[in-house]
Design a protein around this motif. Structure first.
Motif, PDB file in Angstrom:
ATOM      1  N   SER A  19       0.831  -1.210   0.000  1.00  0.00           N
ATOM      2  CA  SER A  19       0.000   0.000   0.000  1.00  0.00           C
ATOM      3  C   SER A  19       0.864   1.258   0.000  1.00  0.00           C
ATOM      4  N   LEU A  20       1.942   1.249   0.859  1.00  0.00           N
ATOM      5  CA  LEU A  20       2.834   2.414   0.901  1.00  0.00           C
ATOM      6  C   LEU A  20       3.552   2.602  -0.434  1.00  0.00           C
ATOM      7  N   HIS A  21       4.001   1.485  -0.985  1.00  0.00           N
ATOM      8  CA  HIS A  21       4.700   1.564  -2.269  1.00  0.00           C
ATOM      9  C   HIS A  21       3.770   2.095  -3.356  1.00  0.00           C
ATOM     10  N   LEU A  22       2.553   1.579  -3.360  1.00  0.00           N
ATOM     11  CA  LEU A  22       1.583   2.037  -4.361  1.00  0.00           C
ATOM     12  C   LEU A  22       1.202   3.496  -4.139  1.00  0.00           C
ATOM     13  N   SER A  23       1.139   3.902  -2.865  1.00  0.00           N
ATOM     14  CA  SER A  23       0.808   5.301  -2.575  1.00  0.00           C
ATOM     15  C   SER A  23       1.877   6.240  -3.118  1.00  0.00           C
ATOM     16  N   GLY A  24       3.179   5.890  -2.892  1.00  0.00           N
ATOM     17  CA  GLY A  24       4.266   6.710  -3.414  1.00  0.00           C
ATOM     18  C   GLY A  24       4.263   6.747  -4.929  1.00  0.00           C
ATOM     19  N   GLN A  25       4.018   5.584  -5.525  1.00  0.00           N
ATOM     20  CA  GLN A  25       3.964   5.541  -6.985  1.00  0.00           C
ATOM     21  C   GLN A  25       2.799   6.365  -7.522  1.00  0.00           C
ATOM     22  N   LYS A  26       1.696   6.370  -6.778  1.00  0.00           N
ATOM     23  CA  LYS A  26       0.534   7.134  -7.218  1.00  0.00           C
ATOM     24  C   LYS A  26       0.837   8.628  -7.241  1.00  0.00           C
ATOM     25  N   GLU A  36       3.799  10.057  -7.505  1.00  0.00           N
ATOM     26  CA  GLU A  36       4.753  10.310  -8.588  1.00  0.00           C
ATOM     27  C   GLU A  36       4.049  10.284  -9.942  1.00  0.00           C
ATOM     28  N   LEU A  37       3.123   9.350 -10.088  1.00  0.00           N
ATOM     29  CA  LEU A  37       2.384   9.252 -11.339  1.00  0.00           C
ATOM     30  C   LEU A  37       1.516  10.482 -11.572  1.00  0.00           C
ATOM     31  N   GLU A  38       0.877  10.969 -10.512  1.00  0.00           N
ATOM     32  CA  GLU A  38       0.029  12.158 -10.649  1.00  0.00           C
ATOM     33  C   GLU A  38       0.855  13.372 -11.066  1.00  0.00           C
ATOM     34  N   GLU A  87       2.477  17.118 -15.614  1.00  0.00           N
ATOM     35  CA  GLU A  87       3.438  17.705 -16.547  1.00  0.00           C
ATOM     36  C   GLU A  87       3.170  17.232 -17.981  1.00  0.00           C
ATOM     37  N   TYR A  88       2.817  15.978 -18.087  1.00  0.00           N
ATOM     38  CA  TYR A  88       2.524  15.435 -19.423  1.00  0.00           C
ATOM     39  C   TYR A  88       1.316  16.126 -20.038  1.00  0.00           C
ATOM     40  N   ARG A  89       0.292  16.388 -19.240  1.00  0.00           N
ATOM     41  CA  ARG A  89      -0.900  17.059 -19.748  1.00  0.00           C
ATOM     42  C   ARG A  89      -0.575  18.481 -20.220  1.00  0.00           C
ATOM     43  N   LYS A  90       0.305  19.158 -19.463  1.00  0.00           N
ATOM     44  CA  LYS A  90       0.694  20.521 -19.845  1.00  0.00           C
ATOM     45  C   LYS A  90       1.426  20.519 -21.182  1.00  0.00           C
TER      46      LYS A  90
END
Length: 756
Positions: free
Chosen positions: A467-474, A476-478, A483-486
């Motif tokens: 859960s912690l790993h996925l939270s950090g990845q989430k 970073e992904l956001e 930036e990608y959307r911009k």
């Protein structure tokens, strides 16, 4: 102590329910579909439906070799196909087995096997043998005999060389049955290997039902062998898939196994939650045999939680359902559980009453494990009555049975009562000795509980880390996504401006190209046969009248002297070809194979027909071939042999009906009256001659041709009656039209033409 039997009952039920052999099947009859869905939930009702299906319909001689025969059960409620009969007998056998009528179940399977043998249905015969093997193994637990039978079935299966989905399904069922046997025998590694071997079929089947069933079966196997973490992973896959697809029956099955998993891990609130969901489902069906074990287990949970009144409620409900099922062993165990609960509530009168009833029933059923439970309760009641001798006597009897059965839980309870009995009688040395035995067994059980707790901790730790790993990845992904959307917006703006400029410059050319492509596509779709790729009847109707009108106009000019030379190149020979295999290939080879065959035939003919000759796909099995005929006396048999040779050369390795029926006529049809026969009338003449050739072919069982040729002096009035077919028959009788044919008996041909 009182729960081991119910764990076994639930295990057996789960084995049957999660078996891939009993997977959901789509039948052609709605009655069989309903019966199949009720086999495990309400076997009595499933038995009634299947029995009515067999009684109310008569067995049809037709086997399932065509789509119409497959769906016959659905369209005709008076008959049943051999396949439908076998399906009904299998459902009936499973229902009888679930009701405890084992001999009846095997008898129904024997009847189904006889039908499969008589009608030569090898796949169904193997499927029946698999079901028979599974049921026989569930009855006698003889793994050796079951494996030998599976080996024989595999030999029979290997002789049927077919890679279709049905054949792969049989292989999957055999593999899963072998895995279930290995799991029941404690061969964990072998079972794991077999379950893994069956996994590719599940992935390729693209069936959510099969996927849920597979993970449920593997989860149950891991649960039986105390692999709790892996079992939980498999069962959670089934649980969420069942919720996602709204599969209520499979969700109830998974809930029951998850309840057992959490019960064994002593997570009682979770166990009760899953059992409650399963009970809600089965409670919707009257007399469902699945409900009683769940209610009993919920009563056990409340018993362990010291909620004795709730335990009593569930025990009584379970007892009501077991009474309807008439299962004496389960009835005895529920009464023992009631006695144990009342003993905890210090209601010795009721405890003794239920215990006495259980002991009366035990006189008619030899069940050592329940006898040991009864002795323990007798010892417990005697202890409260301060009858030390009875405590020791009954506890010793329970200990002897438990040692024979290797039941550690019962042994521990017996040692505890022996220790308390000796202590109550003042024999402290013996009491201490049995206390040590009791503590030894209690330590072993505690170690098992500690292992369970450690497993739970490890699993919880893994979940938290994930859960912690996925939270950090989430996060970073956001951030990356923002930036990608911009960047995407800037790029999109530049691209739109460039695209608009480019489209403005090339708009005219683009529109013209698109319209040209659309026109070409429409012309191709409009004038091409959708399956063979040949020119179709619409093309013939569009081109033929104009072509014949032009040809007739030239002949008229020559006839009145406006042209010096007769336009011989405008003479045409029309050939109507009836190809029987085009009519039957879909029934013989199937839809997909038929499409490929017809397309290949069309491409083949296009290669054989040389310009200026042309060929049209007139109807499903009829082709119209047109070629120049500058010489009126050309032998029609040469043209027939050329077309016959084409048919023989088409895919010679394939088994096809190479017979053809040909009708021929020339244009102009009347040498002295070029416009007397128009395009539609000429086609009618061809159809009449082709029909005659077809009749001859069916009679002689070989290819035939019929050629209608008018004599040179045939007047136009002979065919100007408005009914070309009638006029042709009349002209044939008068000798104005000669009939040439591969069949030398001209009188017979004329008679056939009259009958057309």
């Amino acid at each position: 102590m009182l729960n081991v039997r119910w764990e076994r009952i639930i295990g057996i039920l789960l084995l049957i329910v999660s078996s891939p052999l009993l997977a959901s099947t789509i039948y052609s009859s709605a009655v069989l579909n309903e019966a199949n869905s009720l086999v495990e939930v309400v076997p009595k009702q499933a038995k009634k439906l299947a029995a009515n299906y067999l009684a109310q319909r008569t067995l049809s001689d037709k086997t399932e070799k065509s789509p119409s025969a497959i769906s016959r059960d659905e369209t005709d409620s008076r008959t049943r196909t051999p396949g439908g009969t076998i399906d009904a007998l299998r459902i009936l056998a499973r229902a009888e087995f679930n009701l405890g009528s084992q001999e009846s179940a095997l008898r129904h399977l024997a009847e189904a096997k006889e039908i499969a043998t008589n009608y030569k249905l090898p796949y169904l015969q193997i499927d029946i043998d698999l079901l028979e093997t599974r049921l026989a193994w569930s009855i006698d637990k003889d793994a050796i005999a079951a494996r030998k039978k599976i080996e024989k079935l595999e030999q029979s299966y290997s002789q049927i060389n077919n890679t279709q989905l049905v054949a792969r399904g049989l292989r999957y069922k055999m593999t899963m049955l072998k895995a279930d046997i290995a799991s029941a025998e404690g061969e964990v590694d072998v079972a794991n290997k077999l379950y893994l071997e069956a996994k590719p079929y599940v992935d390729n089947a693209k069936s959510t039902h099969t996927l849920i069933e597979y993970h449920t079966t593997v989860g149950k196997h891991l649960l039986q062998n105390k692999k709790y973490n892996r079992a939980l992973s498999e069962l959670l896959i089934s649980y969420w898939k069942a919720i996602e697809t709204d599969s209520a029956l499979q969700l109830a099955q998974v809930n029951r196994i998850l309840g057992q998993l959490f019960y064994e891990r002593r997570v009682l609130d979770k166990a009760n939650n899953h059992f409650s969901q399963a009970a809600d489902f089965y409670d919707n069906y009257q007399s469902s045999p699945m409900l009683a074990p769940i209610l009993k287990r919920m009563g056990d949970i409340y018993y362990h939680q010291n909620k004795y009144n709730l335990a009593l409620v569930h025990y009584f409900n379970a007892m009501d359902h077991e009474r309807m099922q008439n299962n004496i062993e389960s009835v005895i165990e529920i009464r023992i559980s009631l006695a144990a609960t009342y003993l905890q509530l210090v209601d010795y009168t009721l405890a003794e009453q239920y215990l006495n009833r259980a002991e009366e029933l035990l006189e008619y059923a030899s069940i050592p494990r329940l006898e040991a439970y009864a002795y323990l309760l007798e010892a417990g009641l005697a202890r409260h009555k301060r009858e030390s001798d009875k405590v020791l006597e009954n506890a010793q009897k329970a200990l002897e049975i438990a040692q024979k059965e290797q039941d550690i839980s019962t042994q521990k309870a017996a040692y505890q009562l022996l220790y308390l009995g000796y202590e109550q009688s003042g024999q402290y040395k013996l009491a201490l000795e049995y206390l040590l035995f009791y503590n030894s067994l209690a330590t072993i059980e505690q170690q098992e509980l500690d292992m369970i707790s450690e497993d739970a901790f490890r699993q919880q730790k893994d979940f938290v880390e994930q859960s912690l790993h996925l939270s950090g990845q989430k996060e970073e992904l956001e951030q990356t996504h923002a930036e990608y959307r911009k960047f995407q917006k800037i790029t999109l703006t530049l691209f739109v401006l460039s695209a608009l400029l480019f489209m403005f410059l090339l708009r005219r050319g683009h529109v013209i190209n698109v319209q040209k492509d659309e026109l070409d596509t429409l012309n191709e779709d409009l004038y091409t046969h959708s399956r063979s790729g040949l020119k179709n009847l619409r093309m013939l109707n569009a081109k033929l009248p104009a072509s014949l009108e032009e040809s007739s106009h030239k002949f008229e000019k020559w006839h009145v002297g406006e042209l010096i030379h007769e336009p011989l190149n405008d003479r045409l020979r029309f050939v109507m070809i009836d190809v029987p295999f085009l009519r039957n290939m879909y029934l013989q080879h199937g839809y997909q194979e038929g499409l490929k065959l017809e397309r290949a035939f069309g491409e083949f003919l296009q290669q054989r027909v040389e310009h200026p000759a042309r060929i049209y796909h007139f109807s499903d099995a009829n082709l119209l071939y047109i070629e120049p005929n500058s010489e009126r006396n050309t032998d029609p048999e040469q043209l027939f042999e050329k077309i016959q040779q084409w048919i023989m050369e088409f895919e010679p390795e394939r088994i096809l009906n190479r017979i053809i029926r040909i009708g021929m006529a020339d244009y102009p049809f009347l040498p002295r009256a070029y416009t007397a026969v128009n395009d539609k009338e000429l086609i009618d003449v061809l159809l009449m001659s082709t029909s005659t050739a077809r009749t001859l072919s069916m009679k002689e069982h070989c290819s035939q041709w019929v050629y209608l040729k008018a004599i040179d002096n045939a007047p136009a009035a002979s065919l100007a009656t408005g009914n070309i077919r009638k006029a042709c028959k009349h002209s044939i009788n008068q000798g104005l039209i000669k009939v040439h044919s591969s069949f030398k008996n001209e009188d017979s041909i004329k008679k056939l033409l009259k009958d057309e």
